[in-house]
Each structure stands twice: as structure tokens, then as C-alpha cells.
Design an enzyme around this catalytic site. Structure first.
Site, PDB file in Angstrom:
ATOM      1  N   THR A 147       0.812  -1.215   0.000  1.00  0.00           N
ATOM      2  CA  THR A 147       0.000   0.000   0.000  1.00  0.00           C
ATOM      3  C   THR A 147       0.850   1.272   0.000  1.00  0.00           C
ATOM      4  O   THR A 147       0.343   2.362   0.255  1.00  0.00           O
ATOM      5  CB  THR A 147      -0.930   0.008   1.221  1.00  0.00           C
ATOM      6  OG1 THR A 147      -0.145  -0.171   2.418  1.00  0.00           O
ATOM      7  CG2 THR A 147      -1.952  -1.121   1.130  1.00  0.00           C
ATOM      8  N   GLU A 148       2.148   1.141  -0.283  1.00  0.00           N
ATOM      9  CA  GLU A 148       3.047   2.291  -0.216  1.00  0.00           C
ATOM     10  C   GLU A 148       2.612   3.447  -1.111  1.00  0.00           C
ATOM     11  O   GLU A 148       2.606   4.614  -0.679  1.00  0.00           O
ATOM     12  CB  GLU A 148       4.481   1.864  -0.577  1.00  0.00           C
ATOM     13  CG  GLU A 148       5.240   1.189   0.549  1.00  0.00           C
ATOM     14  CD  GLU A 148       4.897  -0.279   0.719  1.00  0.00           C
ATOM     15  OE1 GLU A 148       5.549  -0.943   1.539  1.00  0.00           O
ATOM     16  OE2 GLU A 148       3.978  -0.778   0.034  1.00  0.00           O
ATOM     17  N   LEU A 149       2.282   3.151  -2.366  1.00  0.00           N
ATOM     18  CA  LEU A 149       1.937   4.249  -3.269  1.00  0.00           C
ATOM     19  C   LEU A 149       0.650   4.951  -2.856  1.00  0.00           C
ATOM     20  O   LEU A 149       0.481   6.144  -3.105  1.00  0.00           O
ATOM     21  CB  LEU A 149       1.843   3.752  -4.712  1.00  0.00           C
ATOM     22  CG  LEU A 149       3.140   3.937  -5.537  1.00  0.00           C
ATOM     23  CD1 LEU A 149       4.267   3.107  -4.962  1.00  0.00           C
ATOM     24  CD2 LEU A 149       2.911   3.620  -7.003  1.00  0.00           C
TER      25      LEU A 149
END
Length: 245
Positions: free
Chosen positions: A123-125
Site C-alpha cells: 500500500t506504499e503508493l
């Protein structure tokens, strides 16, 4: 931060950092230390205490600590992932709930991944931050061509979908999870330890070569982007959105 228990020579490591085992500097720094302390164990099982394996990076700490904290945190994240990825003995992840962002990467660094529920994904972006080199290459090793979609869409996958793309090797009922992880670890221990370590090193060589090729240059840019005021503002907004009903 990490509780250890012995089960017939197999070390069970339980992440214990609050209700969802967020990844902060202290927990990540403990990973290589704890793995070194159980070096004589025949195998390792990694699981989470509470209701999650790990909900990922403690973004509140990132915002509160600012660039000074980020400068220490990112290398600690890479070192923790490499310690798991490079551990010479069998390592089995017993994913007992959500494993998101850095939590997903820690699970992917293990040789075998079993999951009993929750969601898993990168879920980094969605939070507005890029991947350091080590986490990205460990994920590439784990899921191959599926990595592009996982990174760019930032989806949270249910256990069944994660099994379809090879991120999870088996979906297991919650009450059997640790027992099954121990059984899998025991099976892997049947291989002579030097043969297992050598074979694992061979399999990991392409990922480690990419780390050596790109880490020095790419992680400078990663640090810059994680530390920027734009990122801090994005993270503050992201955290606020999570608190909304």
C-alpha cells in the site's frame, strides 16, 4: 518487541508491537538481533501477536520524527528484510491477519508463507511513498510479474487471491496456523542444513545482485522523497483519512 519461544528446536518469533504490530525503528532494529540470537535453531517461524501480522510502517512516527527519523528508519527496514531473506535456515511466515506494506515485505522475505485471514498487499503508493531497493527486490523474488500490479494499484488482497499469485503458499484455518507452520518448518529441516542454505543462496542471487546494482543510487532518491515536505503533508492527509468514520 519480538517474543521468542522454542518448539522442539524451531524458534517461533512473535511480533509484539501494539495491537497491529506497526513497524518502527525499534522493532526493525530488533529483527536482525533476534535472528542472530536463535541462530542455532533448526528453523524459524515468524507470526504476529494480536489481530495482525503487521499493518506496516508506523506512519505517525515518520511524520513526527521527520527527515532525521526517516534517515535511520529506511536502512533499518532494509536490514531487517535482508536478515529474514538471508537467514540460512528455513523461515516460515504464519500470517495471522493483515500484512500490509512493510508487513507484506517481511512475510515475503520468508521461504514459505501461510495465511489464515485478513488482507495482504503493498500500500506504499497509496500513502505517497516509493519503495527502497531491498523491499522491492525481495517482493520481485516472491511474486515475479505480479509485482507491477501490486505496486502500482496498491491493493489489499484477501488470502485466496494472494495464494493465486504465489504470494501466499497456503491458506490455513486460524486455529491451525502455527501448528501448520511448525509442520512445514519441520519438513524443510529434513534437508541437510548446508544443502538448504546453499540452495537458498542460489535462489536469492538474482535479487541480491539487483540490490547491489541499484541500492546505492536509488535509495538516495528514495530517502529524498520520503523526507520531503510534500510526502509529510501527504502522510498527514493519509493518516487523517484513516481516522474518518
Amino acid at each position: 518487541m519480538i517474543e521468542t519461544a522454542d518448539h522442539g528446536g524451531i524458534a517461533v518469533l512473535t511480533l509484539a508491537n501494539g495491537p497491529v504490530n506497526v513497524l518502527d525503528l525499534e522493532l526493525l532494529s530488533a529483527v536482525p538481533e533476534v535472528l542472530a540470537s536463535v541462530a542455532d535453531a533448526r528453523a524459524v517461524v515468524v507470526t504476529g501477536g494480536g489481530r495482525a501480522f503487521s499493518a506496516g510502517v508506523d506512519l505517525k512516527r515518520i511524520v513526527e520524527g521527520g527527515p532525521g527519523y526517516v534517515e535511520k528508519f529506511l536502512p533499518a527496514l532494509s536490514e531487517a528484510v535482508l536478515a529474514l531473506f538471508g537467514h540460512p535456515k528455513p523461515v516460515v511466515a504464519a500470517v495471522n491477519g493483515h500484512a500490509l506494506a512493510g508487513g507484506c515485505v517481511l512475510a515475503a522475505a520468508c521461504d514459505v508463507r501461510l495465511m489464515s485471514g485478513g488482507t495482504i498487499g503493498l500500500t506504499e503508493l497509496a500513502a505517497g511513498v516509493p519503495f527502497p531497493t531491498v523491499p522491492l527486490e525481495v517482493m520481485r523474488h516472491a511474486v515475479g510479474p505480479a509485482l507491477d500490479t501490486m505496486v502500482l494499484r496498491a491493493e489489499r488482497l484477501p488470502a485466496g487471491r494472494a495464494a493465486e499469485i504465489g504470494l501466499v503458499h497456503e491458506v490455513v484455518e486460524p486455529d491451525r496456523l502455527v501448528t501448520e507452520a511448525l509442520r512445514r518448518a519441520e519438513e524443510l529441516c529434513a534437508v541437510p542444513s548446508d544443502v538448504y542454505a546453499f540452495s537458498k543462496r542460489q535462489l536469492h542471487t538474482p535479487a541480491l545482485e539487483r540490490v547491489r546494482a541499484f541500492q546505492a543510487s536509488d535509495d538516495v532518491e528514495v530517502l529524498r522523497m520520503w523526507s520531503s515536505e510534500r510526502t509529510m503533508a501527504t502522510l498527514r492527509g493519509y493518516l487523517a483519512s484513516l481516522r474518518r468514520p
